[in-house]
Scaffold this motif. Structure first.
Motif, PDB file in Angstrom:
ATOM      1  N   ALA A 286       0.828  -1.206   0.000  1.00 36.47           N
ATOM      2  CA  ALA A 286       0.000   0.000   0.000  1.00 36.47           C
ATOM      3  C   ALA A 286       0.864   1.258   0.000  1.00 36.47           C
ATOM      4  CB  ALA A 286      -0.927  -0.014   1.210  1.00 36.47           C
ATOM      5  N   GLU A 287       1.964   1.225   0.727  1.00 36.99           N
ATOM      6  CA  GLU A 287       2.854   2.395   0.753  1.00 36.99           C
ATOM      7  C   GLU A 287       3.498   2.618  -0.607  1.00 36.99           C
ATOM      8  OE1 GLU A 287       4.555   2.758   5.258  1.00 36.99           O
ATOM      9  OE2 GLU A 287       5.115   0.921   4.179  1.00 36.99           O
ATOM     10  N   TRP A 288       3.894   1.539  -1.268  1.00 37.49           N
ATOM     11  CA  TRP A 288       4.473   1.701  -2.601  1.00 37.49           C
ATOM     12  C   TRP A 288       3.420   2.174  -3.603  1.00 37.49           C
ATOM     13  CZ3 TRP A 288       9.210   2.620  -2.738  1.00 37.49           C
ATOM     14  CH2 TRP A 288      10.130   1.933  -1.942  1.00 37.49           C
ATOM     15  N   CYS A 289       2.194   1.709  -3.454  1.00 35.50           N
ATOM     16  CA  CYS A 289       1.118   2.185  -4.336  1.00 35.50           C
ATOM     17  C   CYS A 289       0.916   3.687  -4.159  1.00 35.50           C
ATOM     18  CB  CYS A 289      -0.185   1.437  -4.039  1.00 35.50           C
ATOM     19  SG  CYS A 289      -0.227  -0.263  -4.647  1.00 35.50           S
ATOM     20  N   ALA A 290       0.939   4.138  -2.907  1.00 32.13           N
ATOM     21  CA  ALA A 290       0.748   5.568  -2.649  1.00 32.13           C
ATOM     22  C   ALA A 290       1.858   6.396  -3.285  1.00 32.13           C
ATOM     23  CB  ALA A 290       0.701   5.811  -1.138  1.00 32.13           C
ATOM     24  N   LEU A 291       3.064   5.839  -3.350  1.00 25.95           N
ATOM     25  CA  LEU A 291       4.201   6.575  -3.898  1.00 25.95           C
ATOM     26  C   LEU A 291       4.307   6.484  -5.417  1.00 25.95           C
ATOM     27  CD1 LEU A 291       6.840   8.157  -3.341  1.00 25.95           C
ATOM     28  CD2 LEU A 291       7.997   5.938  -3.179  1.00 25.95           C
ATOM     29  N   LEU A 292       4.010   5.305  -5.975  1.00 23.79           N
ATOM     30  CA  LEU A 292       4.355   5.061  -7.378  1.00 23.79           C
ATOM     31  C   LEU A 292       3.169   4.882  -8.331  1.00 23.79           C
ATOM     32  CD1 LEU A 292       7.308   2.554  -6.817  1.00 23.79           C
ATOM     33  CD2 LEU A 292       7.447   5.018  -7.268  1.00 23.79           C
ATOM     34  N   GLU A 293       2.021   4.522  -7.803  1.00 20.00           N
ATOM     35  CA  GLU A 293       0.893   4.288  -8.702  1.00 20.00           C
ATOM     36  C   GLU A 293       0.471   5.592  -9.370  1.00 20.00           C
ATOM     37  OE1 GLU A 293      -2.532   0.948  -8.495  1.00 20.00           O
ATOM     38  OE2 GLU A 293      -2.549   2.423  -6.875  1.00 20.00           O
ATOM     39  N   SER A 294       0.060   5.497 -10.624  1.00 18.18           N
ATOM     40  CA  SER A 294      -0.357   6.644 -11.455  1.00 18.18           C
ATOM     41  C   SER A 294       0.812   7.504 -11.909  1.00 18.18           C
ATOM     42  CB  SER A 294      -1.396   7.517 -10.733  1.00 18.18           C
ATOM     43  OG  SER A 294      -2.554   6.763 -10.435  1.00 18.18           O
ATOM     44  N   THR A 295       2.055   7.070 -11.663  1.00 16.86           N
ATOM     45  CA  THR A 295       3.220   7.761 -12.210  1.00 16.86           C
ATOM     46  C   THR A 295       3.675   7.022 -13.469  1.00 16.86           C
ATOM     47  OG1 THR A 295       4.952   6.464 -11.118  1.00 16.86           O
ATOM     48  CG2 THR A 295       3.920   8.235  -9.823  1.00 16.86           C
ATOM     49  N   PHE A 299       4.425   0.953 -13.033  1.00 14.68           N
ATOM     50  CA  PHE A 299       4.286   0.254 -11.760  1.00 14.68           C
ATOM     51  C   PHE A 299       2.879  -0.293 -11.625  1.00 14.68           C
ATOM     52  CE2 PHE A 299       2.373   0.575  -7.579  1.00 14.68           C
ATOM     53  CZ  PHE A 299       3.241  -0.099  -6.740  1.00 14.68           C
ATOM     54  N   ALA A 300       2.763  -1.427 -10.939  1.00 14.54           N
ATOM     55  CA  ALA A 300       1.445  -1.940 -10.555  1.00 14.54           C
ATOM     56  C   ALA A 300       1.601  -2.944  -9.427  1.00 14.54           C
ATOM     57  CB  ALA A 300       0.735  -2.602 -11.741  1.00 14.54           C
ATOM     58  N   PRO A 301       0.634  -2.995  -8.538  1.00 20.03           N
ATOM     59  CA  PRO A 301       0.653  -4.023  -7.500  1.00 20.03           C
ATOM     60  C   PRO A 301       0.224  -5.362  -8.083  1.00 20.03           C
ATOM     61  CG  PRO A 301      -1.359  -2.739  -7.332  1.00 20.03           C
ATOM     62  CD  PRO A 301      -0.525  -2.097  -8.417  1.00 20.03           C
ATOM     63  N   VAL A 302       0.703  -6.450  -7.502  1.00 25.41           N
ATOM     64  CA  VAL A 302       0.260  -7.787  -7.887  1.00 25.41           C
ATOM     65  C   VAL A 302      -0.977  -8.110  -7.048  1.00 25.41           C
ATOM     66  CG1 VAL A 302       0.849 -10.226  -8.013  1.00 25.41           C
ATOM     67  CG2 VAL A 302       2.602  -8.496  -8.469  1.00 25.41           C
ATOM     68  N   LEU A 303      -2.134  -8.228  -7.705  1.00 33.55           N
ATOM     69  CA  LEU A 303      -3.404  -8.396  -7.005  1.00 33.55           C
ATOM     70  C   LEU A 303      -3.999  -9.770  -7.279  1.00 33.55           C
ATOM     71  CD1 LEU A 303      -5.032  -4.946  -7.888  1.00 33.55           C
ATOM     72  CD2 LEU A 303      -3.657  -5.515  -5.866  1.00 33.55           C
ATOM     73  N   SER A 304      -4.688 -10.297  -6.301  1.00 37.13           N
ATOM     74  CA  SER A 304      -5.502 -11.481  -6.540  1.00 37.13           C
ATOM     75  C   SER A 304      -6.736 -11.050  -7.329  1.00 37.13           C
ATOM     76  CB  SER A 304      -5.947 -12.092  -5.204  1.00 37.13           C
ATOM     77  OG  SER A 304      -6.900 -11.251  -4.576  1.00 37.13           O
ATOM     78  N   PRO A 305      -7.450 -11.975  -7.980  1.00 32.62           N
ATOM     79  CA  PRO A 305      -8.673 -11.579  -8.687  1.00 32.62           C
ATOM     80  C   PRO A 305      -9.665 -10.838  -7.791  1.00 32.62           C
ATOM     81  CG  PRO A 305      -8.033 -13.775  -9.354  1.00 32.62           C
ATOM     82  CD  PRO A 305      -7.121 -13.400  -8.230  1.00 32.62           C
ATOM     83  N   ASP A 306      -9.828 -11.273  -6.545  1.00 30.06           N
ATOM     84  CA  ASP A 306     -10.754 -10.583  -5.647  1.00 30.06           C
ATOM     85  C   ASP A 306     -10.274  -9.173  -5.340  1.00 30.06           C
ATOM     86  OD1 ASP A 306     -12.627 -12.696  -5.332  1.00 30.06           O
ATOM     87  OD2 ASP A 306     -11.284 -13.684  -3.915  1.00 30.06           O
ATOM     88  N   GLU A 307      -8.962  -9.000  -5.154  1.00 31.09           N
ATOM     89  CA  GLU A 307      -8.422  -7.659  -4.932  1.00 31.09           C
ATOM     90  C   GLU A 307      -8.552  -6.816  -6.191  1.00 31.09           C
ATOM     91  OE1 GLU A 307      -4.821  -8.243  -1.704  1.00 31.09           O
ATOM     92  OE2 GLU A 307      -4.485  -8.924  -3.763  1.00 31.09           O
ATOM     93  N   ALA A 308      -8.296  -7.425  -7.337  1.00 35.51           N
ATOM     94  CA  ALA A 308      -8.405  -6.698  -8.601  1.00 35.51           C
ATOM     95  C   ALA A 308      -9.820  -6.168  -8.817  1.00 35.51           C
ATOM     96  CB  ALA A 308      -8.001  -7.602  -9.759  1.00 35.51           C
ATOM     97  N   ALA A 309     -10.808  -6.948  -8.412  1.00 30.71           N
ATOM     98  CA  ALA A 309     -12.202  -6.524  -8.579  1.00 30.71           C
ATOM     99  C   ALA A 309     -12.517  -5.276  -7.766  1.00 30.71           C
ATOM    100  CB  ALA A 309     -13.143  -7.664  -8.186  1.00 30.71           C
ATOM    101  N   ARG A 310     -11.738  -5.031  -6.714  1.00 34.76           N
ATOM    102  CA  ARG A 310     -11.992  -3.876  -5.854  1.00 34.76           C
ATOM    103  C   ARG A 310     -11.067  -2.692  -6.132  1.00 34.76           C
ATOM    104  NH1 ARG A 310     -11.951  -8.243  -2.106  1.00 34.76           N
ATOM    105  NH2 ARG A 310      -9.889  -7.601  -1.335  1.00 34.76           N
ATOM    106  N   HIS A 311     -10.102  -2.869  -7.041  1.00 33.03           N
ATOM    107  CA  HIS A 311      -9.177  -1.771  -7.321  1.00 33.03           C
ATOM    108  C   HIS A 311      -9.924  -0.624  -8.005  1.00 33.03           C
ATOM    109  CE1 HIS A 311      -5.911   0.539  -9.162  1.00 33.03           C
ATOM    110  NE2 HIS A 311      -5.146   0.012  -8.223  1.00 33.03           N
ATOM    111  N   PRO A 312      -9.667   0.624  -7.603  1.00 34.59           N
ATOM    112  CA  PRO A 312     -10.413   1.761  -8.149  1.00 34.59           C
ATOM    113  C   PRO A 312     -10.410   1.848  -9.672  1.00 34.59           C
ATOM    114  CG  PRO A 312      -9.136   2.453  -6.246  1.00 34.59           C
ATOM    115  CD  PRO A 312      -8.738   1.036  -6.525  1.00 34.59           C
TER     116      PRO A 312
END
Length: 370
Positions: A286-295, A299-312
Motif C-alpha cells: 500500500a505504501e508503494w502504491c501511494a508513492l508510485l501508482e499513477s506515475t 508500476f502496478a501491484p500484484v493483485l488477486s482476482p478478488d483484490e483486482a475486482a476492488r481496485h479503483p
C-alpha cells in the motif's frame, strides 16, 4: 457486434468453451451441445458453468444416432462448429469435417487441440504447460535459479488457443460469406503460443532477450521485475525506457547512485536487483502504491482476482462483476467506449426442448435468435 453469427459448440474443456463464450459475449448465437449426465438438467447451480455464459445449452449423446443427427441438423443453418476432441474422435463419431460440410458446404469447422491435427505428438495427451514448454513460450518465465513457472492457462489455453481459434473462425466465416465455401480451422495451442513469441523474438536485436535464461531483461534485470514488500505482498516495475527508468530512480532516491548510471550493463544487474529487493521490502504494498501508482514509473501491484475486482481503476471501468456469488470478468474489448453486457449462464440442457421443437418447424423461425 457478432449478431447473426451462428455457432454450434461440441462442449469439451478449456480453450474451446472459452472461445465459444468469447464469441457469445460479442453477440454470436452459440448453442452448446453438452454431454448427458446421470441427473436431470437444471436441478442445481452445479449444472451451470461460467464458460457457458451467453450460450444456449442442449444435451445430446453423440454416441447415439439420435445425438449425431441432432448435431447435423443444427449445423445446417450454422456458420461454424467448434470442437476440442483429440484428432480423429469427431470422425469416429460420424461428425468429421467431411460429413458436416456435406450438410453445410459453407460451414467453418473449428478444431481446438494442444498439439494440432498432425505431427508426431498429435495423439498424445497434454496440458497448457506442456504446449507452451514445447513451443518455447515457457523458457523465459522466471529466473535462472528456479524452474520456469507456468502462468495459469493464460499463455497457452487462452492466448495461444482460444483467441487464435476465434480469429480463425471469424476469418473462415468472412471467406465463406464471399465464396460460399467453408474451411477447417486447425487451431493448435503449440502453434499459437509460438506465434505469440514473435513480439519477444523481435526484441532480440535490441538485446532485450538472449539465448540463455537468466540473461534477459524479463528474467534478470532490476528494472523489469517483481518484488516482495514488507507485508508479504508483491509489486511490479517495468521501467524499460530511459525516461521511465530515470523517473524510477528519482522516486527511489537513487538518481545520484553511480551503480544505476548504466541501465543496460548486465554485469551489474544481480547487484542492483538485490539492492532494489531490499528497498522494496522496506515498505508495504500500500505504501508503494501511494508513492508510485499513477506515475510513469511503469508500476502496478500484484493483485488477486478478488483484490483486482476492488481496485479503483477496475471498478471505474467495470471490469469485474459478481453474480450468484461468482466473480466474473466482463466481455472485452469495448466498442465505441461501451462494454458489452454479458449474457446469462444457462443450466445444462436448459434449451434442449426449445431447440428440438424449432428444428421440427419447417421455417426454423425460433432456432436462432435474430
Amino acid at each position: 457486434m457478432l449478431s447473426g453469427l451462428r455457432i454450434v459448440e461440441i462442449c469439451g474443456i478449456g480453450p474451446g468453451p472459452f472461445c465459444a463464450m468469447h464469441l457469445a459475449d460479442l453477440g454470436a448465437d452459440v448453442i452448446a451441445v453438452e454431454r448427458p449426465t446421470s441427473t436431470a438438467p437444471g436441478l442445481s447451480a452445479a449444472d451451470r458453468h461460467v464458460l457457458n455464459r451467453g450460450k444456449r445449452s442442449i444435451v445430446a449423446d453423440l454416441k447415439t444416432p439420435e445425438g449425431r443427427e441432432l448435431v447435423l441438423r443444427l449445423i445446417e443453418d450454422a456458420d461454424a462448429l467448434i470442437e476440442g476432441m483429440r484428432p480423429g474422435v469427431m470422425e469416429r463419431l460420424g461428425l468429421g469435417p467431411d460429413v458436416c460440410m456435406a450438410r453445410n458446404p459453407r460451414l467453418v469447422f473449428g478444431r481446438m487441440t494442444g498439439w494440432g491435427q498432425t505431427g508426431p505428438l498429435a495423439q498424445a495427451a497434454g496440458h497448457d504447460n506442456n504446449y507452451i514448454s514445447l513451443s518455447g513460450a515457457l523458457y523465459y518465465a522466471g529466473s535462472a535459479a528456479e524452474p520456469p513457472s507456468s502462468p495459469i492457462t493464460v499463455i497457452g489455453d487462452v492466448g495461444g488457443g482460444a483467441l487464435y481459434l476465434a480469429v480463425g473462425i471469424l476469418s473462415g466465416v468472412l471467406n465463406a460469406r464471399s465464396t460460399g465455401k467453408g474451411t477447417v480451422v486447425d487451431a493448435a495451442i503449440v502453434d499459437g503460443s509460438a506465434h505469440m513469441l514473435q513480439l519477444l523474438l523481435g526484441t532480440r536485436r535490441k538485446g532485450f532477450i538472449g539465448g540463455e535464461r537468466g540473461a534477459s531483461m524479463h528474467d534478470s534485470s532490476h528494472f523489469y521485475s517483481t518484488y516482495r514488500c514488507a507485508d508479504g505482498a508483491y509489486i511490479t516495475v517495468g521501467a524499460l525506457e530511459p525516461q521511465f527508468y530515470a523517473l524510477l530512480l528519482e522516486h527511489l532516491g537513487l538518481t545520484a547512485d553511480p551503480r544505476y548510471s548504466s541501465q543496460w550493463d548486465r554485469q551489474h544487474w544481480p547487484e542492483l536487483h538485490s539492492h532494489l529487493t531490499g528497498i522494496f521490502a522496506s515498505k508495504t504494498r500500500a505504501e508503494w502504491c501511494a508513492l508510485l501508482e499513477s506515475t510513469d514509473v511503469c508500476f502496478a501491484p500484484v493483485l488477486s482476482p478478488d483484490e483486482a475486482a476492488r481496485h479503483p481503476h477496475n471498478v471505474a471501468r467495470g471490469i469485474y462483476f459478481e453474480e450468484d456469488g461468482e466473480l466474473q470478468a466482463r466481455p472485452a474489448p469495448r466498442f465505441d467506449g461501451k462494454a458489452v453486457a454479458p449474457g446469462p449462464i444457462p443450466t445444462r440442457g436448459q434449451h434442449t426442448v426449445e431447440i428440438e421443437r424449432a428444428l421440427d418447424d419447417p421455417a426454423q423461425a425460433r432456432l436462432w435468435r435474430s
